[in-house]
Scaffold this motif. Sequence first.
Motif, PDB file in Angstrom:
ATOM      1  N   ARG A   1       0.705  -1.263   0.165  1.00 48.25           N
ATOM      2  CA  ARG A   1       0.219   0.018  -0.069  1.00 48.25           C
ATOM      3  C   ARG A   1       1.013   1.182   0.050  1.00 48.25           C
ATOM      4  N   ALA A   2       2.277   1.276   0.328  1.00 52.51           N
ATOM      5  CA  ALA A   2       2.985   2.407   0.603  1.00 52.51           C
ATOM      6  C   ALA A   2       3.943   2.534  -0.911  1.00 52.51           C
ATOM      7  N   LYS A   3       4.575   3.660  -0.755  1.00 53.16           N
ATOM      8  CA  LYS A   3       5.509   3.700  -1.855  1.00 53.16           C
ATOM      9  C   LYS A   3       6.833   2.942  -1.526  1.00 53.16           C
ATOM     10  N   SER A   4       7.066   3.029  -0.399  1.00 53.58           N
ATOM     11  CA  SER A   4       8.189   2.216   0.209  1.00 53.58           C
ATOM     12  C   SER A   4       8.477   2.088   1.696  1.00 53.58           C
ATOM     13  N   VAL A   5       8.821   1.146   2.247  1.00 60.44           N
ATOM     14  CA  VAL A   5       8.895   0.839   3.551  1.00 60.44           C
ATOM     15  C   VAL A   5      10.157   0.473   4.223  1.00 60.44           C
ATOM     16  N   ILE A   6      10.713   1.404   5.182  1.00 61.96           N
ATOM     17  CA  ILE A   6      11.692   1.028   5.945  1.00 61.96           C
ATOM     18  C   ILE A   6      11.412   0.160   7.317  1.00 61.96           C
ATOM     19  N   ALA A   7      11.970  -0.750   7.316  1.00 60.50           N
ATOM     20  CA  ALA A   7      11.508  -1.671   8.646  1.00 60.50           C
ATOM     21  C   ALA A   7      12.749  -2.064   9.469  1.00 60.50           C
ATOM     22  N   VAL A   8      12.746  -1.472  10.720  1.00 65.19           N
ATOM     23  CA  VAL A   8      13.827  -1.732  11.417  1.00 65.19           C
ATOM     24  C   VAL A   8      13.576  -2.736  12.721  1.00 65.19           C
ATOM     25  N   GLU A   9      14.128  -3.814  12.415  1.00 66.15           N
ATOM     26  CA  GLU A   9      14.147  -4.928  13.578  1.00 66.15           C
ATOM     27  C   GLU A   9      15.270  -5.196  14.402  1.00 66.15           C
ATOM     28  N   ILE A  10      15.247  -5.135  15.669  1.00 70.02           N
ATOM     29  CA  ILE A  10      16.513  -5.579  16.470  1.00 70.02           C
ATOM     30  C   ILE A  10      16.874  -6.842  16.336  1.00 70.02           C
ATOM     31  N   ASP A  11      15.988  -7.928  16.271  1.00 69.57           N
ATOM     32  CA  ASP A  11      16.221  -9.265  16.579  1.00 69.57           C
ATOM     33  C   ASP A  11      17.090  -9.951  15.179  1.00 69.57           C
ATOM     34  N   ARG A  12      18.385 -10.242  15.325  1.00 65.38           N
ATOM     35  CA  ARG A  12      18.844 -10.665  14.087  1.00 65.38           C
ATOM     36  C   ARG A  12      18.315 -12.003  13.785  1.00 65.38           C
ATOM     37  N   MET A  13      17.589 -12.848  14.537  1.00 66.68           N
ATOM     38  CA  MET A  13      17.339 -13.970  14.411  1.00 66.68           C
ATOM     39  C   MET A  13      15.848 -14.144  13.526  1.00 66.68           C
ATOM     40  N   LEU A  14      15.392 -12.755  13.450  1.00 67.74           N
ATOM     41  CA  LEU A  14      14.041 -12.746  12.666  1.00 67.74           C
ATOM     42  C   LEU A  14      14.562 -12.176  11.113  1.00 67.74           C
ATOM     43  N   ILE A  15      15.615 -11.672  10.940  1.00 69.78           N
ATOM     44  CA  ILE A  15      15.947 -11.379   9.578  1.00 69.78           C
ATOM     45  C   ILE A  15      16.021 -12.421   8.495  1.00 69.78           C
ATOM     46  N   PRO A  16      16.360 -13.554   8.702  1.00 72.91           N
ATOM     47  CA  PRO A  16      16.123 -14.390   7.672  1.00 72.91           C
ATOM     48  C   PRO A  16      14.812 -15.022   7.358  1.00 72.91           C
ATOM     49  N   ILE A  17      14.010 -14.642   8.519  1.00 77.52           N
ATOM     50  CA  ILE A  17      12.422 -14.965   8.152  1.00 77.52           C
ATOM     51  C   ILE A  17      11.841 -13.817   7.483  1.00 77.52           C
ATOM     52  N   LEU A  18      12.011 -12.670   7.793  1.00 77.01           N
ATOM     53  CA  LEU A  18      11.826 -11.489   7.212  1.00 77.01           C
ATOM     54  C   LEU A  18      12.287 -11.660   5.754  1.00 77.01           C
ATOM     55  N   LYS A  19      13.429 -11.884   5.391  1.00 79.69           N
ATOM     56  CA  LYS A  19      14.011 -11.904   4.037  1.00 79.69           C
ATOM     57  C   LYS A  19      13.144 -12.912   3.236  1.00 79.69           C
ATOM     58  N   GLU A  20      12.712 -14.116   3.834  1.00 83.56           N
ATOM     59  CA  GLU A  20      11.926 -15.193   3.265  1.00 83.56           C
ATOM     60  C   GLU A  20      10.438 -14.563   2.844  1.00 83.56           C
ATOM     61  N   ASN A  21       9.826 -14.200   3.884  1.00 79.84           N
ATOM     62  CA  ASN A  21       8.658 -13.674   3.973  1.00 79.84           C
ATOM     63  C   ASN A  21       8.431 -12.363   2.943  1.00 79.84           C
ATOM     64  N   LEU A  22       9.209 -11.523   2.691  1.00 81.69           N
ATOM     65  CA  LEU A  22       9.176 -10.463   1.998  1.00 81.69           C
ATOM     66  C   LEU A  22      10.032 -10.676   0.701  1.00 81.69           C
ATOM     67  N   SER A  23      10.318 -11.708   0.284  1.00 78.41           N
ATOM     68  CA  SER A  23      11.420 -11.925  -0.857  1.00 78.41           C
ATOM     69  C   SER A  23      10.673 -10.873  -2.191  1.00 78.41           C
ATOM     70  N   ASP A  24       9.587 -10.943  -2.253  1.00 78.48           N
ATOM     71  CA  ASP A  24       9.165 -10.310  -3.408  1.00 78.48           C
ATOM     72  C   ASP A  24       8.891  -8.900  -3.239  1.00 78.48           C
ATOM     73  N   LYS A  25       9.265  -8.387  -2.322  1.00 82.91           N
ATOM     74  CA  LYS A  25       8.915  -6.783  -2.183  1.00 82.91           C
ATOM     75  C   LYS A  25       9.983  -6.127  -2.479  1.00 82.91           C
ATOM     76  N   THR A  26       9.734  -5.331  -3.413  1.00 84.92           N
ATOM     77  CA  THR A  26      10.957  -4.605  -3.886  1.00 84.92           C
ATOM     78  C   THR A  26      11.241  -3.239  -3.513  1.00 84.92           C
ATOM     79  N   ASN A  27      10.086  -2.711  -2.609  1.00 88.53           N
ATOM     80  CA  ASN A  27      10.126  -1.415  -2.297  1.00 88.53           C
ATOM     81  C   ASN A  27      10.353  -1.364  -0.565  1.00 88.53           C
ATOM     82  N   LEU A  28      11.014  -2.787  -0.174  1.00 89.98           N
ATOM     83  CA  LEU A  28      11.292  -2.804   1.121  1.00 89.98           C
ATOM     84  C   LEU A  28      12.655  -2.517   1.510  1.00 89.98           C
ATOM     85  N   ILE A  29      13.234  -1.765   2.625  1.00 94.56           N
ATOM     86  CA  ILE A  29      14.444  -1.501   3.055  1.00 94.56           C
ATOM     87  C   ILE A  29      14.452  -2.219   4.387  1.00 94.56           C
ATOM     88  N   LEU A  30      15.188  -3.194   4.632  1.00 91.44           N
ATOM     89  CA  LEU A  30      15.087  -4.011   5.833  1.00 91.44           C
ATOM     90  C   LEU A  30      16.415  -3.632   6.643  1.00 91.44           C
TER      91      LEU A  30
END
Length: 286
Positions: free
Chosen positions: A68-97
């Motif tokens: 729904r947005a132009k772009s999303v900057i998502a800030v997550e402290i827990d490094r263990m969630l990063i691979p999960i986020l990358k997998e679940n958001l692999s198709d989102k080209t407007n995301l900066i994680l």
Amino acid sequence: MERLTSPRTIEEILKRHGFTMNKRFGQNFLTDENIVNKIIDSGEITKEDTVLEIGPGIGTMTRPLCDRAKSVIAVEIDRMLIPILKENLSDKTNLILLNEDIMKLDIKNEIEKLGVKSFKVVANLPYYITTPIIMGLLEKNLPIESITVMIQKEVAERITAKPGGKDYGALTVACGYYTDPTLAFVVPSTVFFPRPKVDSAVINMKVRKEEMMEPLEKKVFFSVVKAAFANRRKTLLNSLSNNLPIGKDKVKEILEVSEIQENRRAETLDFDDFSRLAKAYINITV
Ligand code: SAM
């Protein structure tokens, strides 16, 4: 892609990645698609907007935000969630994680690097640092248009309180200085995995475009508010003279000039009353 709000899917993803919930990080993931959409609706997110999401978790809200947005900057402290986020958001080209602690991140520098002129904040906040996150965002003079966040219901009530009650305090006045806050809706603890101990609410804060006060007046205003609420059961005369570096005589004079009775309590003062006190303080003591 499976629905990330399904508790079974959440459990399956977490198990597959060997992830265990970290209580220290306030991890309570949303399990209700409706609530996710209602939060984004409250933030009035459009294709023009850059969104800062604090604590994306497994990406439940991040996915529709990216849609729904132009772009999303998502800030997550827990490094263990990063691979999960990358997998679940692999198709989102407007995301900066970003794998960062929002309390330490230089947000101004980050958005300047990305050429972002202004942004909206949307988040289901980690409750252990709700107030420092909100105050940190407001005090850093960032180009924020609005903040739409899920927080503890009790904190939402304090932020949106009116003068005269127990919920009204320094946090109410501080948030009212920077924004126009409204309580959007209340959320039961049943829509989280795991369930938090308290109920939640979503607030929307439209950030004022202009500073309301000059730097000296603002500094004095916040000192007066802090001093007044430091002993909220005492009269203003006592709480202000106990907590400001001036004597009782001067406090009496300030209250008189501001036309505020000295036996009133801080919680009965509205924004204009505090503003008059700050002006009188400057005129009388500086
Ligand atoms: N957005 C997800 C949802 O709604 O399902 C998760 C929300 S959960 C209440 C809070 C998230 O904030 C967690 O993912 C947690 O790891 C993250 N978090 C906690 N402290 C943080 C910090 N200091 N900086 C960035 N993220 C943080």
